[in-house]
Write an enzyme that holds these catalytic residues in place. Sequence first.
Site, PDB file in Angstrom:
ATOM      1  N   ASP A 187     -30.250  37.864 -12.796  1.00 13.33           N
ATOM      2  CA  ASP A 187     -30.337  37.736 -14.260  1.00 13.33           C
ATOM      3  C   ASP A 187     -29.949  36.337 -14.722  1.00 13.33           C
ATOM      4  O   ASP A 187     -29.494  36.155 -15.842  1.00 13.33           O
ATOM      5  CB  ASP A 187     -29.426  38.767 -14.929  1.00 13.33           C
ATOM      6  CG  ASP A 187     -27.960  38.537 -14.574  1.00 13.33           C
ATOM      7  OD1 ASP A 187     -27.697  37.886 -13.553  1.00 13.33           O
ATOM      8  OD2 ASP A 187     -27.093  39.003 -15.326  1.00 13.33           O
ATOM      9  N   ASP A 201     -15.494  40.171  -6.399  1.00 14.47           N
ATOM     10  CA  ASP A 201     -15.162  38.906  -7.069  1.00 14.47           C
ATOM     11  C   ASP A 201     -13.683  38.816  -7.444  1.00 14.47           C
ATOM     12  O   ASP A 201     -13.079  37.741  -7.357  1.00 14.47           O
ATOM     13  CB  ASP A 201     -16.089  38.600  -8.256  1.00 14.47           C
ATOM     14  CG  ASP A 201     -16.275  39.781  -9.181  1.00 14.47           C
ATOM     15  OD1 ASP A 201     -15.800  40.892  -8.855  1.00 14.47           O
ATOM     16  OD2 ASP A 201     -16.881  39.601 -10.252  1.00 14.47           O
TER      17      ASP A 201
END
Length: 474
Positions: free
Chosen positions: A240, A318
Amino acid sequence: MDFIDEVTFNSAMRKKSISLLLLSLLVWGIITYFLFLTRTTDNKDKNVLSNQINSLKAQVERRIADNQILLKRLIELQQKKLAEQIKTPSPVNEEILNVTYPVASTVKLKTEEEIVSERLQALSSKKLVNDSPIIAVLVISCNRITVQRCLDQLIKLRTNADQFPIIVSQDCEHKQTADVIKSYGDQVVHIQQPDQSDIDIPPREKKFKGYFKIARHYGWALNKVFFEFGFDTTIIVEDDLDVAPDFYEYFLGTYPLLVADKSLWCVSAWNDNGKSGLVDENAPHLLYRTDFFPGLGWMLTKDLWQELSVKWPKAYWDDWIRQPEQRKNRACIRPELSRTRTFGKVGVSNGLFYEKHLKYIKLNDQSVPFTKMNLSYLLKDNYDINFVNDVYHSTVVSYSELKSGNIITSGSVRIPYHSRQAFKNTAKMLGLMDDFRSGVPRTGYRGVITFFYNKRRVHLAPNMNWKGYDISWS
Ligand SMILES: *[C@@H]1O[C@H](CO)[C@@H](O)[C@H](O)[C@H]1NC(C)=O
Ligand SMILES: *[C@@H]1O[C@H](CO)[C@@H](O)[C@H](O)[C@H]1NC(C)=O
Protein backbone atom coordinates in the site's frame (compact mmCIF):
# COMPACT_ATOMS: atom_id res chain seq x y z
CA MET A 1 18.42 -29.77 -35.47
CA ASP A 2 15.12 -28.72 -34.05
CA PHE A 3 13.23 -30.62 -31.48
CA ILE A 4 10.89 -32.65 -33.70
CA ASP A 5 13.70 -33.62 -36.06
CA GLU A 6 15.65 -34.82 -33.13
CA VAL A 7 12.86 -37.02 -31.85
CA THR A 8 12.51 -38.57 -35.27
CA PHE A 9 16.23 -38.96 -35.54
CA ASN A 10 16.38 -40.64 -32.19
CA SER A 11 13.72 -43.22 -32.96
CA ALA A 12 15.36 -43.98 -36.32
CA MET A 13 18.73 -44.45 -34.64
CA ARG A 14 17.20 -46.67 -32.11
CA LYS A 15 15.54 -48.88 -34.68
CA LYS A 16 18.88 -49.20 -36.41
CA SER A 17 20.60 -50.21 -33.18
CA ILE A 18 18.02 -52.86 -32.43
CA SER A 19 18.28 -54.29 -35.96
CA LEU A 20 22.02 -54.55 -35.62
CA LEU A 21 21.68 -56.26 -32.33
CA LEU A 22 19.24 -58.82 -33.74
CA LEU A 23 21.48 -59.46 -36.70
CA SER A 24 24.47 -60.06 -34.46
CA LEU A 25 22.54 -62.49 -32.33
CA LEU A 26 21.39 -64.36 -35.45
CA VAL A 27 24.97 -64.75 -36.67
CA TRP A 28 26.00 -65.94 -33.25
CA GLY A 29 23.17 -68.50 -33.23
CA ILE A 30 24.03 -69.90 -36.68
CA ILE A 31 27.66 -70.37 -35.75
CA THR A 32 26.81 -72.17 -32.56
CA TYR A 33 24.39 -74.41 -34.42
CA PHE A 34 27.01 -75.15 -37.09
CA LEU A 35 29.54 -76.05 -34.40
CA PHE A 36 27.12 -78.40 -32.82
CA LEU A 37 26.51 -80.29 -36.07
CA THR A 38 30.14 -80.63 -37.16
CA ARG A 39 31.74 -81.85 -34.00
CA THR A 40 35.25 -82.62 -35.11
CA THR A 41 37.86 -84.65 -33.38
CA ASP A 42 40.63 -82.72 -34.96
CA ASN A 43 42.30 -80.68 -32.28
CA LYS A 44 43.84 -78.23 -34.69
CA ASP A 45 40.50 -77.54 -36.39
CA LYS A 46 38.96 -77.17 -32.97
CA ASN A 47 41.43 -74.47 -32.05
CA VAL A 48 40.91 -72.57 -35.28
CA LEU A 49 37.20 -72.72 -34.80
CA SER A 50 37.29 -71.69 -31.20
CA ASN A 51 39.49 -68.69 -32.15
CA GLN A 52 37.00 -67.65 -34.80
CA ILE A 53 34.18 -67.98 -32.34
CA ASN A 54 35.96 -65.87 -29.76
CA SER A 55 36.69 -63.22 -32.31
CA LEU A 56 33.04 -63.14 -33.42
CA LYS A 57 31.91 -63.05 -29.84
CA ALA A 58 34.21 -60.10 -29.16
CA GLN A 59 32.86 -58.30 -32.21
CA VAL A 60 29.29 -58.79 -31.12
CA GLU A 61 30.09 -57.59 -27.62
CA ARG A 62 31.86 -54.53 -28.96
CA ARG A 63 28.87 -53.79 -31.16
CA ILE A 64 26.53 -54.02 -28.19
CA ALA A 65 28.74 -51.75 -26.13
CA ASP A 66 28.95 -49.22 -28.99
CA ASN A 67 25.21 -49.24 -29.33
CA GLN A 68 24.77 -48.61 -25.65
CA ILE A 69 27.14 -45.66 -25.72
CA LEU A 70 25.35 -44.24 -28.72
CA LEU A 71 21.99 -44.62 -27.07
CA LYS A 72 23.25 -43.02 -23.87
CA ARG A 73 24.63 -40.04 -25.77
CA LEU A 74 21.36 -39.55 -27.59
CA ILE A 75 19.40 -39.60 -24.36
CA GLU A 76 21.76 -37.08 -22.81
CA LEU A 77 21.49 -34.82 -25.81
CA GLN A 78 17.74 -34.92 -25.68
CA GLN A 79 17.56 -34.32 -21.97
CA LYS A 80 19.68 -31.22 -22.44
CA LYS A 81 17.47 -30.04 -25.26
CA LEU A 82 14.42 -30.82 -23.17
CA ALA A 83 15.64 -28.77 -20.23
CA GLU A 84 16.02 -25.81 -22.58
CA GLN A 85 12.56 -26.33 -23.98
CA ILE A 86 11.07 -26.49 -20.50
CA LYS A 87 12.56 -23.12 -19.57
CA THR A 88 10.24 -21.57 -22.14
CA PRO A 89 7.33 -23.96 -21.97
CA SER A 90 4.43 -23.76 -24.34
CA PRO A 91 1.38 -26.02 -24.66
CA VAL A 92 2.71 -27.37 -27.95
CA ASN A 93 5.94 -28.56 -26.36
CA GLU A 94 4.09 -30.21 -23.54
CA GLU A 95 2.00 -32.20 -25.96
CA ILE A 96 5.05 -33.36 -27.81
CA LEU A 97 6.60 -34.48 -24.57
CA ASN A 98 3.57 -36.46 -23.57
CA VAL A 99 2.69 -38.05 -26.87
CA THR A 100 5.82 -38.72 -28.84
CA TYR A 101 8.59 -38.72 -26.36
CA PRO A 102 8.82 -41.71 -24.07
CA VAL A 103 12.23 -40.76 -22.60
CA ALA A 104 10.54 -37.72 -21.02
CA SER A 105 9.25 -39.90 -18.25
CA THR A 106 12.81 -40.47 -17.02
CA VAL A 107 13.64 -36.74 -16.95
CA LYS A 108 12.75 -34.89 -13.75
CA LEU A 109 10.87 -31.84 -14.96
CA LYS A 110 11.76 -28.65 -13.12
CA THR A 111 8.92 -26.84 -11.46
CA GLU A 112 8.25 -23.22 -12.24
CA GLU A 113 9.51 -22.31 -8.76
CA GLU A 114 12.81 -24.09 -9.32
CA ILE A 115 13.32 -22.28 -12.59
CA VAL A 116 12.58 -18.89 -11.01
CA SER A 117 14.83 -19.69 -8.08
CA GLU A 118 17.73 -20.65 -10.33
CA ARG A 119 17.30 -17.50 -12.37
CA LEU A 120 17.44 -15.34 -9.25
CA GLN A 121 20.43 -17.25 -7.87
CA ALA A 122 22.29 -16.64 -11.10
CA LEU A 123 21.46 -12.95 -10.86
CA SER A 124 22.32 -12.53 -7.18
CA SER A 125 25.66 -14.26 -7.64
CA LYS A 126 26.72 -11.45 -9.96
CA LYS A 127 26.62 -9.10 -6.92
CA LEU A 128 27.09 -6.00 -9.08
CA VAL A 129 25.37 -4.42 -12.06
CA ASN A 130 27.35 -1.61 -13.68
CA ASP A 131 29.66 -1.59 -10.64
CA SER A 132 26.70 -0.93 -8.41
CA PRO A 133 25.17 -3.38 -5.89
CA ILE A 134 22.15 -5.51 -6.70
CA ILE A 135 19.34 -4.75 -4.28
CA ALA A 136 16.24 -6.93 -4.36
CA VAL A 137 12.90 -5.22 -3.81
CA LEU A 138 10.58 -7.43 -1.80
CA VAL A 139 6.94 -6.39 -2.11
CA ILE A 140 4.72 -7.85 0.60
CA SER A 141 1.26 -8.59 -0.70
CA CYS A 142 -1.83 -10.46 0.43
CA ASN A 143 -5.35 -9.71 -0.75
CA ARG A 144 -5.30 -6.15 -2.02
CA ILE A 145 -5.43 -5.71 -5.78
CA THR A 146 -4.20 -2.15 -5.20
CA VAL A 147 -0.73 -3.69 -5.10
CA GLN A 148 -0.95 -2.62 -8.73
CA ARG A 149 -0.54 1.02 -7.76
CA CYS A 150 2.64 0.22 -5.90
CA LEU A 151 4.06 -2.04 -8.62
CA ASP A 152 3.34 0.46 -11.38
CA GLN A 153 5.49 3.03 -9.60
CA LEU A 154 8.27 0.63 -8.68
CA ILE A 155 8.54 -0.54 -12.28
CA LYS A 156 8.27 2.90 -13.81
CA LEU A 157 11.00 4.40 -11.61
CA ARG A 158 13.40 1.51 -11.85
CA THR A 159 16.36 2.22 -14.11
CA ASN A 160 17.65 -1.33 -14.29
CA ALA A 161 15.61 -4.49 -13.78
CA ASP A 162 18.69 -6.58 -12.99
CA GLN A 163 19.89 -4.20 -10.35
CA PHE A 164 16.51 -3.99 -8.62
CA PRO A 165 14.71 -7.28 -9.18
CA ILE A 166 11.17 -6.92 -7.84
CA ILE A 167 9.95 -9.98 -5.97
CA VAL A 168 6.28 -9.89 -5.03
CA SER A 169 5.62 -12.26 -2.17
CA GLN A 170 1.96 -13.05 -1.80
CA ASP A 171 0.26 -14.58 1.19
CA CYS A 172 -3.46 -15.39 1.50
CA GLU A 173 -3.95 -17.12 -1.89
CA HIS A 174 -6.22 -14.32 -3.04
CA LYS A 175 -7.02 -15.09 -6.65
CA GLN A 176 -7.70 -11.56 -7.95
CA THR A 177 -4.51 -10.25 -6.37
CA ALA A 178 -2.53 -13.15 -7.83
CA ASP A 179 -3.98 -12.35 -11.27
CA VAL A 180 -2.95 -8.72 -10.95
CA ILE A 181 0.60 -9.71 -10.01
CA LYS A 182 0.78 -12.29 -12.80
CA SER A 183 -0.28 -9.66 -15.31
CA TYR A 184 3.15 -8.03 -14.90
CA GLY A 185 4.77 -11.06 -16.51
CA ASP A 186 8.56 -10.98 -16.44
CA GLN A 187 8.74 -7.53 -14.90
CA VAL A 188 8.29 -8.97 -11.44
CA VAL A 189 8.81 -12.35 -9.80
CA HIS A 190 5.69 -13.66 -8.12
CA ILE A 191 6.15 -16.06 -5.21
CA GLN A 192 3.40 -17.40 -2.98
CA GLN A 193 3.66 -18.26 0.69
CA PRO A 194 2.56 -21.91 0.72
CA ASP A 195 1.67 -22.36 4.39
CA GLN A 196 -1.97 -21.35 4.74
CA SER A 197 -2.56 -23.50 7.81
CA ASP A 198 -4.31 -22.10 10.84
CA ILE A 199 -1.96 -20.58 13.36
CA ASP A 200 -2.15 -21.56 16.98
CA ILE A 201 -3.12 -18.28 18.62
CA PRO A 202 -3.77 -17.69 22.34
CA PRO A 203 -7.54 -17.07 22.81
CA ARG A 204 -7.03 -13.52 24.04
CA GLU A 205 -5.17 -12.63 20.87
CA LYS A 206 -7.60 -14.12 18.37
CA LYS A 207 -8.54 -10.70 17.08
CA PHE A 208 -4.90 -10.07 16.24
CA LYS A 209 -4.67 -13.08 13.95
CA GLY A 210 -3.63 -10.81 11.10
CA TYR A 211 -0.42 -9.90 12.90
CA PHE A 212 0.47 -13.58 13.25
CA LYS A 213 -0.04 -14.16 9.55
CA ILE A 214 2.03 -11.11 8.67
CA ALA A 215 4.95 -12.25 10.82
CA ARG A 216 4.82 -15.73 9.29
CA HIS A 217 4.76 -14.24 5.82
CA TYR A 218 7.65 -11.81 6.43
CA GLY A 219 9.77 -14.59 7.87
CA TRP A 220 9.09 -16.88 4.94
CA ALA A 221 9.66 -14.19 2.31
CA LEU A 222 12.91 -12.95 3.83
CA ASN A 223 14.23 -16.50 4.06
CA LYS A 224 13.46 -16.90 0.37
CA VAL A 225 15.15 -13.68 -0.69
CA PHE A 226 18.30 -14.08 1.39
CA PHE A 227 18.82 -17.80 1.91
CA GLU A 228 17.35 -19.29 -1.22
CA PHE A 229 17.69 -16.61 -3.90
CA GLY A 230 20.97 -15.46 -2.37
CA PHE A 231 20.59 -11.68 -2.35
CA ASP A 232 22.77 -9.68 0.04
CA THR A 233 20.44 -6.73 0.45
CA THR A 234 16.74 -6.13 0.11
CA ILE A 235 14.25 -3.29 0.40
CA ILE A 236 10.92 -4.32 1.91
CA VAL A 237 7.91 -2.52 0.50
CA GLU A 238 4.33 -3.10 1.58
CA ASP A 239 1.61 -3.29 -1.02
CA ASP A 240 0.00 0.00 0.00
CA LEU A 241 2.97 2.30 -0.51
CA ASP A 242 3.52 5.10 -2.99
CA VAL A 243 7.19 5.76 -3.66
CA ALA A 244 9.11 8.98 -4.36
CA PRO A 245 10.89 9.66 -7.68
CA ASP A 246 14.29 9.18 -6.07
CA PHE A 247 13.30 6.05 -4.15
CA TYR A 248 16.00 3.84 -5.72
CA GLU A 249 18.60 6.60 -5.66
CA TYR A 250 17.97 7.08 -1.94
CA PHE A 251 18.61 3.45 -1.12
CA LEU A 252 21.53 3.13 -3.48
CA GLY A 253 23.15 6.26 -2.04
CA THR A 254 22.74 5.13 1.58
CA TYR A 255 23.73 1.52 0.88
CA PRO A 256 27.48 2.13 1.55
CA LEU A 257 26.59 3.56 4.97
CA LEU A 258 24.56 0.51 5.89
CA VAL A 259 27.42 -1.76 4.93
CA ALA A 260 30.21 0.29 6.49
CA ASP A 261 28.64 1.39 9.77
CA LYS A 262 27.89 -1.51 12.11
CA SER A 263 25.89 0.80 14.36
CA LEU A 264 23.32 1.06 11.55
CA TRP A 265 20.88 -1.77 10.94
CA CYS A 266 18.47 -0.28 8.46
CA VAL A 267 17.75 2.51 6.06
CA SER A 268 14.13 3.57 6.04
CA ALA A 269 12.26 5.66 3.51
CA TRP A 270 9.90 6.88 6.21
CA ASN A 271 9.80 9.90 8.50
CA ASP A 272 7.28 9.22 11.28
CA ASN A 273 6.88 12.96 11.80
CA GLY A 274 7.02 13.72 8.08
CA LYS A 275 3.78 15.67 7.81
CA SER A 276 3.57 18.92 5.88
CA GLY A 277 4.18 21.63 8.45
CA LEU A 278 6.72 19.54 10.34
CA VAL A 279 9.28 19.14 7.57
CA ASP A 280 11.45 21.46 5.52
CA GLU A 281 10.11 20.95 2.03
CA ASN A 282 13.16 22.69 0.62
CA ALA A 283 15.55 20.16 2.14
CA PRO A 284 14.86 16.87 0.37
CA HIS A 285 18.59 16.02 0.60
CA LEU A 286 18.58 16.02 4.40
CA LEU A 287 18.98 12.70 6.21
CA TYR A 288 19.16 11.70 9.88
CA ARG A 289 19.94 8.81 12.17
CA THR A 290 17.16 7.48 14.34
CA ASP A 291 16.97 4.99 17.20
CA PHE A 292 13.34 4.33 16.33
CA PHE A 293 12.83 1.60 13.74
CA PRO A 294 10.47 3.23 11.21
CA GLY A 295 9.79 0.39 8.74
CA LEU A 296 7.52 1.39 5.83
CA GLY A 297 9.95 0.91 2.99
CA TRP A 298 13.22 -0.18 4.55
CA MET A 299 16.48 -1.80 3.55
CA LEU A 300 18.32 -4.52 5.43
CA THR A 301 21.25 -6.80 4.74
CA LYS A 302 21.54 -10.56 4.83
CA ASP A 303 23.79 -10.26 7.90
CA LEU A 304 20.95 -8.75 9.88
CA TRP A 305 18.53 -11.36 8.63
CA GLN A 306 20.92 -14.11 9.69
CA GLU A 307 20.78 -12.66 13.17
CA LEU A 308 17.01 -12.10 13.35
CA SER A 309 15.72 -15.10 11.44
CA VAL A 310 16.74 -17.60 14.13
CA LYS A 311 14.45 -15.93 16.67
CA TRP A 312 11.82 -14.37 14.42
CA PRO A 313 8.61 -13.88 16.42
CA LYS A 314 5.18 -15.37 15.78
CA ALA A 315 3.50 -11.95 15.74
CA TYR A 316 3.97 -8.16 16.12
CA TRP A 317 7.36 -8.33 14.45
CA ASP A 318 7.79 -4.56 14.21
CA ASP A 319 7.43 -3.93 17.92
CA TRP A 320 9.56 -6.99 18.60
CA ILE A 321 12.34 -5.66 16.41
CA ARG A 322 12.26 -2.41 18.41
CA GLN A 323 13.05 -4.18 21.67
CA PRO A 324 16.55 -3.61 23.07
CA GLU A 325 17.40 -7.33 22.69
CA GLN A 326 16.99 -7.00 18.95
CA ARG A 327 17.99 -3.41 18.34
CA LYS A 328 21.19 -3.61 20.35
CA ASN A 329 21.52 0.15 20.28
CA ARG A 330 21.62 0.29 16.51
CA ALA A 331 20.07 3.08 14.45
CA CYS A 332 18.41 3.54 11.07
CA ILE A 333 18.85 6.29 8.49
CA ARG A 334 15.66 8.22 7.83
CA PRO A 335 14.95 11.14 5.53
CA GLU A 336 13.58 14.61 6.25
CA LEU A 337 11.04 14.02 3.47
CA SER A 338 9.58 10.54 3.25
CA ARG A 339 10.34 8.44 0.18
CA THR A 340 7.21 6.38 0.77
CA ARG A 341 3.64 7.20 1.74
CA THR A 342 0.84 4.81 2.45
CA PHE A 343 -2.21 5.30 0.29
CA GLY A 344 -4.42 3.73 2.87
CA LYS A 345 -5.26 0.24 3.77
CA VAL A 346 -8.15 -1.83 4.86
CA GLY A 347 -6.65 -4.54 6.93
CA VAL A 348 -5.00 -5.29 10.19
CA SER A 349 -3.76 -1.77 10.73
CA ASN A 350 -6.04 0.78 12.34
CA GLY A 351 -7.93 2.79 9.73
CA LEU A 352 -8.26 5.64 12.19
CA PHE A 353 -4.48 5.97 12.40
CA TYR A 354 -4.44 6.47 8.66
CA GLU A 355 -7.15 9.13 8.71
CA LYS A 356 -5.60 11.02 11.61
CA HIS A 357 -1.97 10.78 10.73
CA LEU A 358 -0.52 8.69 7.89
CA LYS A 359 -2.60 10.47 5.28
CA TYR A 360 -0.73 13.76 5.92
CA ILE A 361 2.79 12.44 5.41
CA LYS A 362 4.48 14.51 2.74
CA LEU A 363 5.94 12.37 -0.04
CA ASN A 364 9.09 13.84 -1.54
CA ASP A 365 8.55 14.86 -5.16
CA GLN A 366 12.07 15.94 -6.12
CA SER A 367 15.07 13.95 -7.23
CA VAL A 368 18.16 14.07 -5.07
CA PRO A 369 21.37 12.55 -6.51
CA PHE A 370 22.29 10.70 -3.30
CA THR A 371 24.77 8.40 -5.00
CA LYS A 372 26.85 11.43 -6.00
CA MET A 373 26.76 13.05 -2.58
CA ASN A 374 29.13 12.76 0.33
CA LEU A 375 26.97 11.15 3.01
CA SER A 376 29.76 10.41 5.44
CA TYR A 377 28.26 12.96 7.85
CA LEU A 378 25.80 10.18 8.71
CA LEU A 379 28.45 7.78 10.00
CA LYS A 380 28.12 7.53 13.77
CA ASP A 381 31.44 9.10 14.69
CA ASN A 382 30.85 12.16 12.51
CA TYR A 383 27.17 12.45 13.19
CA ASP A 384 27.05 12.19 16.96
CA ILE A 385 29.56 14.95 17.58
CA ASN A 386 27.80 17.37 15.26
CA PHE A 387 24.36 16.36 16.41
CA VAL A 388 25.01 16.73 20.13
CA ASN A 389 26.80 19.98 19.41
CA ASP A 390 23.93 21.40 17.42
CA VAL A 391 21.22 20.25 19.82
CA TYR A 392 22.83 21.44 23.03
CA HIS A 393 24.19 24.70 21.68
CA SER A 394 20.84 25.72 20.32
CA THR A 395 18.72 28.37 22.00
CA VAL A 396 16.18 27.07 24.49
CA VAL A 397 12.65 28.21 23.75
CA SER A 398 9.19 27.43 25.08
CA TYR A 399 6.37 25.98 23.07
CA SER A 400 4.53 29.33 22.97
CA GLU A 401 7.62 31.22 21.83
CA LEU A 402 8.09 28.78 19.02
CA LYS A 403 4.43 28.93 18.10
CA SER A 404 4.40 32.75 18.03
CA GLY A 405 7.51 32.89 15.86
CA ASN A 406 9.00 35.65 18.06
CA ILE A 407 12.48 34.25 18.34
CA ILE A 408 15.33 36.67 17.74
CA THR A 409 18.27 34.30 17.42
CA SER A 410 18.96 32.49 14.18
CA GLY A 411 19.66 28.78 13.81
CA SER A 412 18.05 25.84 15.46
CA VAL A 413 16.21 25.94 18.78
CA ARG A 414 15.49 23.47 21.54
CA ILE A 415 12.50 22.68 23.69
CA PRO A 416 13.65 20.67 26.71
CA TYR A 417 11.62 17.87 28.29
CA HIS A 418 12.30 16.20 31.62
CA SER A 419 9.57 13.63 31.95
CA ARG A 420 7.49 11.27 29.91
CA GLN A 421 4.41 13.41 30.45
CA ALA A 422 6.15 16.64 29.48
CA PHE A 423 7.30 14.97 26.30
CA LYS A 424 3.81 13.79 25.47
CA ASN A 425 2.21 17.16 26.15
CA THR A 426 4.61 19.09 23.96
CA ALA A 427 4.51 16.48 21.21
CA LYS A 428 0.71 16.62 21.15
CA MET A 429 0.65 20.41 20.94
CA LEU A 430 3.10 20.39 18.04
CA GLY A 431 1.36 17.59 16.17
CA LEU A 432 4.25 15.17 16.64
CA MET A 433 3.79 11.49 17.32
CA ASP A 434 3.74 11.05 21.07
CA ASP A 435 4.00 7.28 21.46
CA PHE A 436 6.96 5.16 22.55
CA ARG A 437 8.13 1.70 21.61
CA SER A 438 10.48 0.10 24.11
CA GLY A 439 10.86 3.59 25.53
CA VAL A 440 11.94 5.18 22.21
CA PRO A 441 9.85 8.03 20.78
CA ARG A 442 9.31 8.06 17.02
CA THR A 443 12.26 9.54 15.07
CA GLY A 444 14.16 9.89 18.37
CA TYR A 445 17.95 9.91 18.35
CA ARG A 446 19.63 9.99 21.74
CA GLY A 447 16.19 10.92 23.06
CA VAL A 448 15.95 13.94 20.75
CA ILE A 449 13.11 14.52 18.30
CA THR A 450 14.20 16.79 15.48
CA PHE A 451 11.63 18.46 13.23
CA PHE A 452 10.88 21.69 11.35
CA TYR A 453 8.41 24.23 12.57
CA ASN A 454 7.74 27.84 11.59
CA LYS A 455 10.76 27.82 9.26
CA ARG A 456 13.04 26.67 12.02
CA ARG A 457 14.89 23.47 12.95
CA VAL A 458 13.64 22.38 16.38
CA HIS A 459 14.90 19.75 18.81
CA LEU A 460 12.59 18.40 21.46
CA ALA A 461 15.33 17.20 23.76
CA PRO A 462 16.07 15.66 27.15
CA ASN A 463 18.84 16.90 29.42
CA MET A 464 22.35 16.88 28.09
CA ASN A 465 23.30 14.25 30.69
CA TRP A 466 20.66 11.89 29.26
CA LYS A 467 21.26 8.30 30.40
CA GLY A 468 19.46 6.34 27.72
CA TYR A 469 15.90 5.27 26.99
CA ASP A 470 13.60 4.17 29.80
CA ILE A 471 11.72 1.16 28.46
CA SER A 472 8.93 1.76 30.97
CA TRP A 473 7.92 4.87 28.98
CA SER A 474 4.98 4.00 26.80
C1 LIG B 1 1.21 -34.24 -19.97
O1 LIG B 1 1.19 -35.26 -18.99
C2 LIG B 1 1.08 -34.80 -17.70
C3 LIG B 1 1.27 -35.99 -16.74
O2 LIG B 1 0.63 -37.12 -17.21
C4 LIG B 1 -0.25 -34.08 -17.55
O3 LIG B 1 -0.38 -33.58 -16.22
C5 LIG B 1 -0.34 -32.96 -18.53
O4 LIG B 1 -1.60 -32.34 -18.44
C6 LIG B 1 -0.09 -33.43 -19.93
N1 LIG B 1 0.00 -32.29 -20.82
C7 LIG B 1 -0.61 -32.25 -22.00
C8 LIG B 1 -0.45 -31.00 -22.76
O5 LIG B 1 -1.26 -33.18 -22.44
C1 LIG C 1 33.11 13.81 2.95
O1 LIG C 1 32.75 14.56 4.10
C2 LIG C 1 33.58 14.35 5.22
C3 LIG C 1 33.00 15.13 6.37
O2 LIG C 1 31.77 14.62 6.74
C4 LIG C 1 34.99 14.76 4.90
O3 LIG C 1 35.83 14.51 6.00
C5 LIG C 1 35.48 13.98 3.69
O4 LIG C 1 36.75 14.43 3.33
C6 LIG C 1 34.52 14.15 2.54
N1 LIG C 1 34.93 13.28 1.45
C7 LIG C 1 35.04 13.69 0.23
C8 LIG C 1 35.46 12.67 -0.77
O5 LIG C 1 34.80 14.83 -0.11
